[in-house]
Structures are given as C-alpha cells and as structure tokens.
Design a protein around this motif. Structure first.
Motif: not given
Length: 559
Positions: A39, A41-42, A68, A98, A123, A126, A189
C-alpha cells in the motif's frame, strides 16, 4: 593438488503434468498461502522483497515490505506453502514506518541472515522530510530478530531511503552496505512529483556508504571514499563489472535526464576510494532508472546490465575492459515500451543461457494496466513470451525476486504488486509463479565463506559443462527494484550429464576449483582460505631477538 570442502544435498527433480493446456509458469499464490499487497504512501514508491533462509531449514523464506500495510515474514513450510510469522518475529516496530526496500546479509558472521529495511516516513505521525531512520534487525538464530538499529549506529541517519544493497567493498569478510536516498527535503505530496517539481527540487540526497566495523557497527564512509554526488537515488547494486576481483557499485537514479544520471563507481581496492567512470564507460544513463538486473547473457565471462525505466528499458552489454558498454536493447529484442521496475536474469528453462523477467506497472494513482514481460533467450536474441508462459500478470508491479521455493531445481518468481489508489479493472496483489516446465539438467551452488562473507555475497561462480562456460555473481541486494534474489547460484545445464569444472572466485582473492561434479543437486562449497606466506619482517624481528639473546648468553657465560 587442489583441495576443497563440499557438502551435497540431493533433491529429486519433479514437474507437475496437468495436461497439454498447462502453461510453463503456474500462479500458485492462493494455494501457497501468500496474501500480500503493498500500500503506497502519497503515490508511487515501494515495495520490495528479500529471499532468505532465516531459520536455516533448507527452504528459502520471504520478507516483503508493506508500505502503509504491515510487512510480512513468510516461513517456507517445505510443502509448497508459506506461513506469515511476522507477529512473533520481533520486527513489529516496522508497523510505525512506511517501509520500502529490504536486503539481508550475515552482518555479525554468526551464520544467520540479518535484515535491513528502508523507510521513507512514519505511519503513526506526520513527518517532514528528512523523514525517518532505516531499521536493522539481527537474527537471533531461534526464528526471531531483534532491533539493533541504535546499537549499529543507524539511529541518527534520517533519510528518505529506497533500495539497499549489501557488498564487501573492502574485502574483509564483513558485509558492508549501500543505501539509496531520494530527498533531503520535499514539502509537497509525492503523488504530484513531475518534471517541473524535480527541476525545482534542490534538496536531492546523497547515498549512504556504510562500512561494517567487525560486525559491531556501521559507519558512513561516503565522503571518506571520495564520493560527493547527490541524486534521486533508487539504490544501487554491487558488482564486479571489470573482472578485477573487487566489488564496484552501479547507482540507479530517477530523473537522470534532469538531474544526476546513473553512475558506475569503480572500486580502487586496496585503496579506500571509488571513482565515477560512468561517462567513459557509457553507463551515465540519463533515464528514470528504477532497478538493475545483472547477468552474463551471452556467456562471454562479462557481466551485462539491464536497467528498468519509464518508456524504454536499457540493456547495457559489456564489451570488455577499456571499452564502453553498448545499449543493445532494440537489437536483441528487448525494445518494448513500458513502465518497468523489477527485473531478473535467470535460466528459467535450463538451456544454458539466462532469460529475463521484467515487472511492469504504471505510476500510482493514474494506473493503466500493463502486463509483465518474459524474455526467452534463444542464444541470439530475446523473444517476449509472457502471455504464452503464464506470466502476463496485469498487477501494478514493483519489486521481483527469483528463488527455488519448492526445491525442485528450477527457479520460481515472486512479484510485489501495489494496491491501486483509484479503481482498477484487474486484481493487483503480490503473486507467486511456480516454474513447471524447465527441461534439462541443473546445478544449485551455495557458498560458505570463511575469509569471505559467510554466504559468499559478491563472490563469483563459474561453471563449465557441455562446452559452455557460465558465470553468476552472488546477490547482495539492490537487484531488481528494492529487492534481493536468492544467494544460491543456479545454473541450467541443458543435456550436460556432468559438470567439468566449477570455479569459485571469492571476494578477497581466494580461488577454488572443483572437477567432475554430478548434476541435478544442490552443493555447498566451503571456502578454504589461501595459506599466507610468513611475514619476512616477522622473521627479521625473530632473528634479531634471537641474536640479542645469544649475545647476552655468550657474554655472561664467559664471566
């Protein structure tokens, strides 16, 4: 007279015969028990897999990063199935990060493979880039690992890391490490990275060149070894491109046409220095370099390199020392359009030359399905046959590895697939493909280093059989994309009924030869270190000491 130590384990070669419609490769993901998807991330980053036998039971296991999602540690049950033992593995701390890539080596020389996992951020909270530390786990030898990140001096290296590769660049037997880093600073991002943002990004990162200090600690010697470049690093792979016996380093850089191109770093061992020879060798590729496959496709004793890219991949063929590499992708039938990541050379059909698997996948989240490639080497060029052989999976491919998971003598393939961010027309989960059609004889060779790295990482093995001479390098990670293949060398032998000679070129300079070896078996070759000549200076000192003693004995005896 030549001496060698050799341990032999013989496995019966078998192939399932399920009818004329059976494809050469069979998707056995569901029946194997593997349930994994990476999965993101961004956006577009990750993930990778590492092949290792973490419990030393003779069956190779898998560590796969999750991004993720949680990572997985799949124990090979020896019956065609895997069990995820991650929860009791001691690596639960990875759930806070991550994760991206993974590589393994016996860092403290206790006989067990340890693991290095790269990360880009956390994860659980931030972070602003530089995102986070990478993670290092020592194998306890009882089926579990312990977090040794701080103990090995890695807890202050905050980075946005991608691929990791083990090698022994100073040939002392302790596996060292190169880590590719992508950013020092980026506030947007990741899903919106494009040429414009790359041009404006002035905080691209240097890599880490981590020297293993006697199995106790890693120390970054990047500048000490004469390196000062920065780029959008996707990792690198240790390899001896010039056959001089030491490990050089090829670096993959993303956006090489806008910023730093790929680099080929020549090792000047025994000097503590690397220098970039990319320009004069033609290896300064200005591409989106995602990963590298290493193999000698034409059995000329020179390692060739296939680099994955966006649009068209490159196949850089080695012309020999003093001559530049030549891109022969189109000429050899590899000139297909794709977005490619993982790539693996292996003799899947046992005919005596290496074929090529390539994992393809569009950028997340705007994914357009694209099938993987399977290029069969016919001795003159490559033929793309992914659909015919059952490997045309349309998942969002990233890392890929090859290994013999069922110990039947041929090489199987695992592809790490990403979960799509948007709607996607076909399933996209990690897939395991069993090789069901390899014909011809084979040999698998494991190395046990004594002076060299304990599993032979970076060493070369040359096999002569049936009039053909083949060579393999033992993979230390960074191969494919963020991944590491099996450290057991595999050779297809065709109709050859015996092996005339096996030569091992150990890192550190030792050389061993074996003759008249049987086929269709796994052998383990244990290094016998070369006998060192006595130090002349030591003899001089001993002589002087004896002379002084004799003088006083004589002097006092006359009194």
């Amino acid at each position: 007279m030549r001496h060698y130590i050799i341990t032999i384990l013989v496995f019966a070669s078998f192939h399932n015969n399920q009818g004329f419609c059976q494809t050469p490769f069979t998707d056995v993901t569901d029946q194997s028990g593997i349930k994994h998807v990476f999965k993101v991330y961004e956006g577009m980053f990750g993930g990778g897999a590492c092949v290792l036998d973490f419990n030393k039971d003779g069956f190779e296991d898998l560590y796969i990063t999750g991004g993720m999602n949680d990572d997985v540690l799949y124990k090979n049950n020896g019956n065609g199935t895997f069990t995820n033992v991650f929860e009791k593995s001691g690596m639960a701390v990875t759930k806070n990060y991550v994760t991206q890539g993974v590589a393994g080596a016996d860092v403290n020389r206790d006989g067990y493979i340890d693991l290095f996992v790269t990360t880009i951020t956390r994860r659980d909270r931030k972070e602003v880039i530089p995102r986070e530390i990478n993670l290092f786990f020592l194998n306890n030898g009882d089926g579990t690992f312990r977090d040794a990140t701080k103990e090995y001096g890695l807890d202050q290296l905050f980075s946005f890391s991608t691929g990791a590769s083990f090698g022994d660049f100073n040939a002392d037997g302790w596996p060292d490490l190169y880590v590719g880093n992508y950013f020092n600073e980026y506030k947007g991002k990741l899903s919106v990275i494009n040429d414009a943002t790359v041009v404006g990004a002035n905080q691209i990162a240097k890599g880490y060149l981590l020297l293993n200090e006697n199995g106790k600690k890693f120390r970054d010697v990047y500048e000490e070894y004469g390196l000062d470049f920065r780029g959008f690093g996707f990792g690198g792979v240790f390899t001896d491109f010039d056959n001089d016996g030491d490990q050089d380093l090829f670096i993959n850089h993303d956006f090489g046409y806008k910023r730093t191109p790929d680099m080929l770093l020549e090792n000047h061992f025994p000097k503590s220095a690397f220098s970039d020879v990319g320009k004069e060798t033609g290896m300064d590729l200005k591409i989106n370099s995602m990963g590298t496959a290493v193999g000698d496709y034409n059995n000329d004793g020179l390692m060739d390199y296939y680099m994955t890219n966006i649009k068209f991949n490159y196949f850089m063929v080695n012309q020999g020392v003093g001559k530049p590499f030549v891109n022969k992708a189109t000429e050899l039938g590899l000139g297909f359009f794709a977005i490619s990541w993982g790539a693996n050379f292996a003799d899947f059909d046992h005919d005596g030359d290496v074929d090529l698997f390539v994992a393809n996948g569009d950028l997340n989240p705007n994914c357009v399905p694209m099938a993987n490639f399977y290029f069969e080497n016919d001795g003159k060029k490559f033929q793309e046959k992914a659909r015919a052989v059952g490997l045309a999976d349309y998942g969002i491919g990233r890392g890929s590895v090859v290994f013999d998971y069922d110990n039947d003598g041929d090489l199987d393939i695992l592809v790490v697939n990403q979960a799509p961010v948007l709607d996607y027309p076909v399933p996209s989960t990690t897939r395991l493909f069993r090789n069901d059609s390899a014909h011809g004889n084979w040999i698998k060779i494991a190395l046990k280093g004594v002076a060299a790295e304990t599993h032979g990482i970076g060493s070369k093995i040359e096999v002569e059989a049936g009039g053909i001479k083949m060579i393999r390098e033992i993979d230390g990670g960074g191969s494919s994309h963020l991944s590491q293949n099996s450290d057991i060398a595999h050779f297809g032998l065709g109709k050859a009924a015996k092996i005339d000679k096996i030569t091992v070129y150990w890192t550190g300079g030792n050389k061993q030869e074996l003759k008249a070896i049987g086929v269709n078996q796994l052998i383990t070759i244990t290094e016998i270190p070369a006998k060192k000549s006595p130090d002349i200076l030591l003899y001089v000192l001993i002589g002087l000491g004896l002379g002084v003693v004799g003088f006083f004995v004589l002097k006092f005896s006359r009194r």
